[in-house]
Scaffold this active site. Structure first.
Site, PDB file in Angstrom:
ATOM      1  N   SER A 104      20.283 -54.825  -1.912  1.00  0.00           N
ATOM      2  CA  SER A 104      19.581 -55.601  -0.798  1.00  0.00           C
ATOM      3  C   SER A 104      20.743 -55.789   0.547  1.00  0.00           C
ATOM      4  CB  SER A 104      19.362 -56.994  -1.418  1.00  0.00           C
ATOM      5  OG  SER A 104      18.419 -57.111  -2.146  1.00  0.00           O
ATOM      6  N   ASP A 155      23.595 -65.275   0.069  1.00  0.00           N
ATOM      7  CA  ASP A 155      23.322 -64.117  -0.597  1.00  0.00           C
ATOM      8  C   ASP A 155      22.920 -62.956   0.482  1.00  0.00           C
ATOM      9  OD1 ASP A 155      22.985 -62.322  -2.913  1.00  0.00           O
ATOM     10  OD2 ASP A 155      20.854 -62.902  -2.835  1.00  0.00           O
ATOM     11  N   THR A 157      20.705 -60.981   1.701  1.00  0.00           N
ATOM     12  CA  THR A 157      19.589 -61.061   2.991  1.00  0.00           C
ATOM     13  C   THR A 157      19.943 -62.107   4.146  1.00  0.00           C
ATOM     14  OG1 THR A 157      17.790 -60.149   1.860  1.00  0.00           O
ATOM     15  CG2 THR A 157      17.191 -61.320   3.794  1.00  0.00           C
ATOM     16  N   GLU A 300      13.268 -65.946   2.832  1.00  0.00           N
ATOM     17  CA  GLU A 300      13.439 -65.168   1.657  1.00  0.00           C
ATOM     18  C   GLU A 300      12.832 -65.790   0.402  1.00  0.00           C
ATOM     19  OE1 GLU A 300      16.555 -62.022   0.002  1.00  0.00           O
ATOM     20  OE2 GLU A 300      17.169 -64.208   0.304  1.00  0.00           O
ATOM     21  N   ASP A 305      12.563 -60.263  -6.806  1.00  0.00           N
ATOM     22  CA  ASP A 305      13.657 -59.244  -7.099  1.00  0.00           C
ATOM     23  C   ASP A 305      14.243 -59.643  -8.384  1.00  0.00           C
ATOM     24  OD1 ASP A 305      15.230 -56.926  -6.689  1.00  0.00           O
ATOM     25  OD2 ASP A 305      16.531 -58.495  -6.720  1.00  0.00           O
ATOM     26  N   HIS A 309      13.964 -57.351 -11.820  1.00  0.00           N
ATOM     27  CA  HIS A 309      15.261 -57.101 -12.639  1.00  0.00           C
ATOM     28  C   HIS A 309      15.187 -57.206 -14.239  1.00  0.00           C
ATOM     29  CE1 HIS A 309      17.743 -55.164  -9.855  1.00  0.00           C
ATOM     30  NE2 HIS A 309      17.607 -56.500  -9.047  1.00  0.00           N
ATOM     31  N   ASP A 347      12.661 -55.729   1.061  1.00  0.00           N
ATOM     32  CA  ASP A 347      13.495 -54.903   1.374  1.00  0.00           C
ATOM     33  C   ASP A 347      13.808 -53.527   0.621  1.00  0.00           C
ATOM     34  OD1 ASP A 347      14.075 -56.502  -0.969  1.00  0.00           O
ATOM     35  OD2 ASP A 347      16.217 -56.968  -0.402  1.00  0.00           O
ATOM     36  N   HIS A 348      13.327 -53.767  -0.405  1.00  0.00           N
ATOM     37  CA  HIS A 348      13.266 -52.435  -1.497  1.00  0.00           C
ATOM     38  C   HIS A 348      12.332 -52.682  -2.680  1.00  0.00           C
ATOM     39  CE1 HIS A 348      15.476 -55.058  -4.114  1.00  0.00           C
ATOM     40  NE2 HIS A 348      16.467 -55.237  -3.224  1.00  0.00           N
ATOM     41  N   HIS A 408      16.526 -50.988  -8.994  1.00  0.00           N
ATOM     42  CA  HIS A 408      15.503 -50.926  -7.515  1.00  0.00           C
ATOM     43  C   HIS A 408      15.110 -49.615  -7.711  1.00  0.00           C
ATOM     44  CE1 HIS A 408      18.219 -54.057  -5.384  1.00  0.00           C
ATOM     45  NE2 HIS A 408      17.659 -54.680  -6.336  1.00  0.00           N
TER      46      HIS A 408
END
Length: 444
Positions: A104, A155, A157, A300, A305, A309, A347-348, A408
Site C-alpha cells: 500500500s 497508515d 495511504t 479510505e 484489504d 488478508h 491501490d492493489h 497482495h
C-alpha cells in the site's frame, strides 16, 4: 482557510463514459470553463476546478467490486462506485529491489508523487529522497486538505499524501509531520496509539487477544494530541464528541489502531466502527468545503484489504458496504459541486479473489459445505468462502468467494471517476497517471 470565493461557472463538455460495458462519448456537465470563463474566479481567477475527492478501497480488485455488487444490488443493479461515468484500469507494480507486487505504501506514493518507489516507502524515491506530495502541495497552494480512513490516520495511504518517510512503520513521526509540515485541516480515523506516549492509553485500551503484538500507545514524539490541540485542532474520540464537532481544524481518533478487528472468520473478527466512514466523509466535506479555493480529500476503507488478508469474505463484504456508503456521500457532493473531481479505485488487489458458483465437487469438499481454507505454506491451492446470497433473488442464487492467497496480487485495479479531468482516466495506464490527473485539477 482561504477567504471565500464566488462566481464559479461551468459549461458542458464531452466525457468518455461506460454504458452497458461499452466506452462511449457522452455529454456531461462539470467541465471547467477555464480561460473562456472570465467571470469564474476559482483557481486564482482562472475558473479552474480546485477540488479532488480521492476514494481508495484498500486491496479492492475487480472481483471485490463484483462480489459487492452481487451482495448489495443483485444481478440487475449497480454500485454507486460503478455508476460513475468514466472507467479505466491501472497497473500497480512497484519499483522494489525484490518484489514485483506492490504494497500500500508504494502504491499510494505513486498516486501522491507520480514516482514509483519501493515497498514500505512513504513518498520517497528509490534512493530514499523525499518527494513533493499532493497533500502538502495543496496546502501550500492555499487549498484545504483532509484525511478520512478506517485505518490508522498515519497508515500508508493517507501518510503518502501528507508526509514522507523511508519506513511506513514510523507512524508517530508521520503524525508529527501532519502537525508540523503538511497541516491538513481534517484528520479522521483510527490510530490513537501513535499520537500518545507509552503509558497513556487514551480512550481506547489495548484490544483483548493481542498478546503477541499488543495495541498500546507508542508515540516517541511526545503527546501529539496535546500538540494538535495547542495548534487549534478540536480533538474528538467518541461518537458523541464527533457529532458535536464544529471546528475548522478537526482531529478525530476513534480506535487504538484500525477501526475494526481483522481476524479469520469466527476468531474475534469485528467490523463495527465507532463512527462510520460515510459520516466521517460527510463531516470532512462540510469542513473542507468552507474553503472555496478548493480542497483535497483522501477517503479510505482499509477493511477491504485487511479482511482479504485473512480470507474473511463476510467481513470483506461488510467493508465494501461501508465503502459504498462513503461513495454515495461523495457522489452527492459532486452532484452539487461539479467543479470537483471524484475518483474511486483500489491501490492493489488482495487475496487473489475470484467468484464461483457454489459447487460441492469443487475443492471445497463434500456435502456442499464451503470451509474456508486459507492458503498457507502450500498446504492448500485455494480456499472457498461462503455461500453468499445474491441480493434480490430470495435465496434462489448464491455464490462462493475463492481465495488463492493471503497476500497482495499484481492484478490491475478498476478506476471509476466523475467530474473535471475524469476524461483523462479512460484506458489502461500506470497508477502514476492518477497523480498527473489530480495535479492538473488541483493546480492547473
Amino acid at each position: 482557510m482561504s477567504e471565500s470565493r464566488t462566481g464559479r461557472r461551468w459549461r458542458t463538455a464531452g466525457l468518455v463514459a461506460v454504458a452497458g460495458g461499452t466506452l462511449a462519448l457522452l455529454p456531461l456537465t462539470g467541465a471547467l470553463a477555464g480561460a473562456e470563463d472570465p467571470g469564474g474566479d476559482g483557481g486564482q481567477g482562472s475558473g479552474h476546478p480546485r477540488s479532488v475527492i480521492f476514494v481508495n478501497g484498500d486491496g479492492m480488485g475487480p472481483a471485490h467490486r463484483e462480489a459487492a455488487r452481487l451482495d448489495q444490488e443483485g444481478f440487475d443493479g449497480q454500485l454507486a462506485m460503478d455508476e460513475l461515468p468514466v472507467a479505466g484500469l491501472q497497473t500497480t507494480d512497484a519499483r522494489d529491489p525484490e518484489d514485483t507486487v506492490t504494497d500500500s505504501a508504494a502504491a499510494a506514493s505513486a498516486w501522491a508523487t507520480g514516482v514509483k518507489t519501493y515497498n514500505g516507502a512513504i513518498s520517497v524515491d528509490v534512493d530514499g529522497e523525499p518527494l513533493p506530495t499532493l497533500g502538502q502541495q495543496a496546502e501550500e497552494a492555499g487549498l484545504a486538505g483532509g484525511i478520512v480512513t478506517t485505518a490508522q490516520v498515519t497508515d500508508a495511504t493517507p501518510a503518502a499524501f501528507f508526509a514522507t518517510s523511508t519506513d511506513r512503520a514510523a507512524q508517530d513521526d508521520i503524525a508529527r509531520q501532519y502537525l508540523e509540515v503538511s497541516r491538513p485541516e481534517v484528520i479522521l480515523g483510527g490510530g490513537e496509539d501513535w499520537w500518545l506516549p507509552a503509558g497513556d492509553e487514551g480512550t481506547y485500551p489495548p484490544r483483548a487477544g493481542d498478546e503477541e503484538d499488543p495495541e498500546v500507545s507508542r508515540s516517541t514524539q511526545g503527546d501529539l494530541v496535546a500538540q494538535a490541540q495547542a495548534q487549534g485542532y478540536q480533538y474528538v474520540s467518541t461518537a458523541e464528541e464527533f457529532a458535536a464537532a464544529d471546528s475548522g481544524l478537526l482531529l478525530g481518533l476513534f480506535a487504538n489502531e484500525e477501526m475494526f478487528q481483522q481476524r479469520p472468520e469466527g476468531e474475534g473478527d469485528e467490523f463495527d466502527p465507532v463512527v462510520s466512514l460515510a459520516d466521517m466523509t460527510t463531516t470532512a466535506l462540510d469542513v473542507l468545503s468552507q474553503d472555496e479555493d478548493g480542497f483535497f480529500l483522501v477517503v479510505e476503507e482499509e477493511g477491504v484489504d485487511e479482511m482479504s488478508h485473512d480470507n474473511n469474505g463476510t467481513r470483506m463484504l461488510e467493508a465494501m458496504r461501508s465503502l459504498e456508503a462513503a461513495v454515495d456521500v461523495a457522489r452527492a457532493y459532486v452532484a452539487e459541486h461539479p467543479d470537483t473531481l471524484l475518483i474511486v479505485t483500489g491501490d492493489h488487489e488482495c487475496g487473489g479473489l475470484t467468484i464461483e458458483d457454489v459447487d460441492a465437487e469443487d475443492e471445497s469438499g463434500p456435502g456442499g459445505t464451503l470451509p474456508q481454507e486459507t492458503a498457507v505454506e502450500g498446504e492448500t491451492v485455494s480456499g472457498e468462502d461462503g455461500p453468499f446470497t445474491v441480493a434480490g433473488t430470495d435465496g434462489a442464487h448464491d455464490f462462493a468467494l475463492d481465495w488463492t492467497t493471503t497476500a497482495h496480487t499484481g492484478v490491475p485495479t478498476v478506476v471509476t471517476a466523475d467530474g473535471p479531468g475524469s476524461e483523462e482516466l479512460v484506458g489502461y495506464y500506470p497508477n502514476t497517471h492518477l497523480h498527473d490527473v489530480m495535479s492538473g485539477v488541483l493546480f492547473g
